[in-house]
Write an enzyme that holds these catalytic residues in place. Structure first.
Site, PDB file in Angstrom:
ATOM      1  CE  LYS A 244      -3.824  -2.531   1.949  1.00  0.00           C
ATOM      2  NZ  LYS A 244      -4.475  -3.104   3.115  1.00  0.00           N
TER       3      LYS A 244
ATOM      4  CD  GLN B 120      -3.608  -4.765   6.200  1.00  0.00           C
ATOM      5  OE1 GLN B 120      -3.733  -3.732   5.554  1.00  0.00           O
ATOM      6  NE2 GLN B 120      -3.894  -5.935   5.685  1.00  0.00           N
TER       7      GLN B 120
ATOM      8  CG  ASP C  16     -10.263  -0.783   4.433  1.00  0.00           C
ATOM      9  OD1 ASP C  16      -9.818  -1.261   3.379  1.00  0.00           O
ATOM     10  OD2 ASP C  16      -9.647  -0.783   5.512  1.00  0.00           O
TER      11      ASP C  16
END
Ligand code: GUN
Length: 285
Positions: free
Chosen positions: A53, A97, A120
């Site tokens: 990322k 995460q 997300d």
């Protein structure tokens, strides 16, 4: 023999689009775009994802802010960090995460992220918006799957679409997105009866069940679009998907490989969501 859908190529074109728009916004509006990535503990797979990322941020011209926290971090400390990031104007998107260590309640953390920075699309507000088709962000993996289907030129309208898997992150939102494109959608899962028959009826089959080589060629309709979201290990420890590629490619019209299919799309769509978040926060569009 199926045509292979090249996820790397499609993801590169998404990243190029994002990079071009980010460069234009920087030039014309002085907009700087930033993504905060939070990782707790030292899970090796999570570490790889987070590094990828960061690299993607550099490639598209975003700033990335990494917060690597010790596995012993308390829930309260993590929630405090999320609040700081919610208020930080340099940060347009926040990604924590997953999975988190067991002593931290993932739901409490997701709920604490500002829906405007939730790149997300895991926050209940964003999940709800997807249900009514009024979303700003789509969850990255299902959004990437939609781009891959689009790249085949196959029109979803009226097609039988079968999704295997009902997770909040992939299966459920995937079904909604296919429905919004006028597909006739069936969601299957580990307790579904007559799975083979249902799959044999699928013009578009998205597999996200998390079991190595679960879908075999004899379950696939001739000419179907087969998208494999799985990331598993076979009996020899080799990386493979939820679809048995060798038998499936003989039946499918289009198929994604693992690796090199859905995987690269997820990060490309994360970059796209971060760009969208930055534009919305700046009142652009
Ligand atoms: N862990 C595995 N995939 C994901 C993802 O898409 N987002 C986050 N936050 N964590 C993950």
């Amino acid at each position: 023999m199926a045509q292979i859908i090249d996820g790397k190529a499609v993801s590169s074109s998404v990243k190029e689009e994002v990079a071009a728009e980010a460069a234009r916004l920087k030039e014309e509006k002085g907009l700087k775009i930033g993504l905060a990535v939070v990782i707790v503990g030292d899970d090796p797979a999570s570490r790889v994802y987070v590094n990828n990322k960061k690299k993607a941020c550099e490639a598209v011209g975003f700033q990335s802010f990494e917060y690597a926290l010790d596995a012993s971090t308390t829930q309260e400390q993590l929630l405090d960090l999320v609040q700081v990031l919610n208020r930080d104007d340099r940060v347009n998107g926040i990604l924590v995460q997953l999975p988190l260590p067991k002593h931290i309640d993932e739901k409490a953390v997701i709920d604490a992220i500002s829906p405007d920075k939730d790149v997300d699309a895991f926050h209940p507000v964003n999940v709800g918006k997807i249900m009514i088709g009024e979303y700003s962000f789509l969850p990255c993996t299902p959004a990437g799957v939609m781009r891959l289907i689009e790249s085949t030129g196959v029109d979803i309208t009226g097609k039988n679409c079968v999704v295997i898997g009902r997770s909040n992150i992939v299966g459920k939102p995937q079904a909604m997105l296919l429905l919004q494109k006028n597909g006739t959608v069936t969601i299957c899962h580990s307790k579904t009866k007559n799975l083979k028959e249902i799959c044999l009826n699928a013009d578009i089959l998205v597999v996200a069940i998390g079991r190595a080589k679960f879908v075999t060629g004899d379950m696939i309709k001739e000419g179907a679009v087969v998208i494999d979201v799985g990331m598993d290990r076979d009996e020899n420890g080799k990386l493979c998907g939820d679809v048995d590629f060798e038998s499936a490619e003989k039946k499918a019209g289009y198929i994604t490989p693992v690796p090199g299919g859905v995987g690269p799309m997820t990060i490309a769509m994360l970059m796209k969501n971060t760009l969208t978040a930055a534009k919305q926060q700046a009142g652009i569009e």
